[in-house]
Motif scaffolding. Structure first.
Motif, short mmCIF file in Angstrom:
data_model
loop_
_atom_site.label_atom_id
_atom_site.label_comp_id
_atom_site.label_asym_id
_atom_site.label_seq_id
_atom_site.Cartn_x
_atom_site.Cartn_y
_atom_site.Cartn_z
N ILE A 39 29.81 24.43 36.64
CA ILE A 39 30.69 23.37 36.05
C ILE A 39 31.79 22.87 37.21
N HIS B 16 32.86 26.72 27.57
CA HIS B 16 32.02 26.17 28.64
C HIS B 16 32.01 24.61 28.26
N TRP C 133 38.17 22.67 33.30
CA TRP C 133 38.02 23.93 34.11
C TRP C 133 39.22 24.32 34.93
N LEU D 177 33.61 21.64 30.90
CA LEU D 177 32.68 20.79 31.26
C LEU D 177 33.35 19.50 30.93
#
Length: 119
Positions: free
Chosen positions: A104, A70, A78, A74
């Protein structure tokens, strides 16, 4: 055209639409190439991490943490993570991961749309 091909085509259109927002926005806003490079490098890294995590999952090895995945997403990775999800069927069933991932994406898309509205 079969159902699975329609689904794949739809996913491809969604992927292109989502990825075009930062690209088109940056063109209209005159954003530096460093920003676009950040998305490219982050996407490449996210793609590799997702692929590596999927391989580790299949072989029962220690996995890459979701926090790491993640964080890279971020920081602009992505699009690569989204591509990896579709190609490797990686993290497509875990709801908590998908919710965080799409949050996100929403943050990134909202940021670019906000900047475009200010022009």
């Amino acid at each position: 055209m079969g159902s699975s091909r329609c689904s794949a085509a739809f996913k491809g259109v969604v992927y292109l639409a989502l990825c075009s927002v930062p690209l088109v926005s940056s063109l209209f806003l005159g954003v530096s190439s460093v920003t676009l490079a950040t998305y490219g490098i982050g996407s490449f890294l996210a793609f590799l991490l997702s692929w590596c995590d999927k391989c580790k999952a299949r072989s029962g090895q220690w996995r890459i943490s979701e926090n790491t995945l993640h964080t890279v997403e971020l920081l602009g990775g992505w699009p690569g993570a989204l591509l990896a999800q579709q190609l490797f069927h990686h993290k497509t069933r875990k709801s908590s991961y998908r919710i965080a991932f799409w949050a996100i994406v929403l943050v990134h898309e909202s940021f670019w749309v906000f900047l475009l509205k200010r022009v």
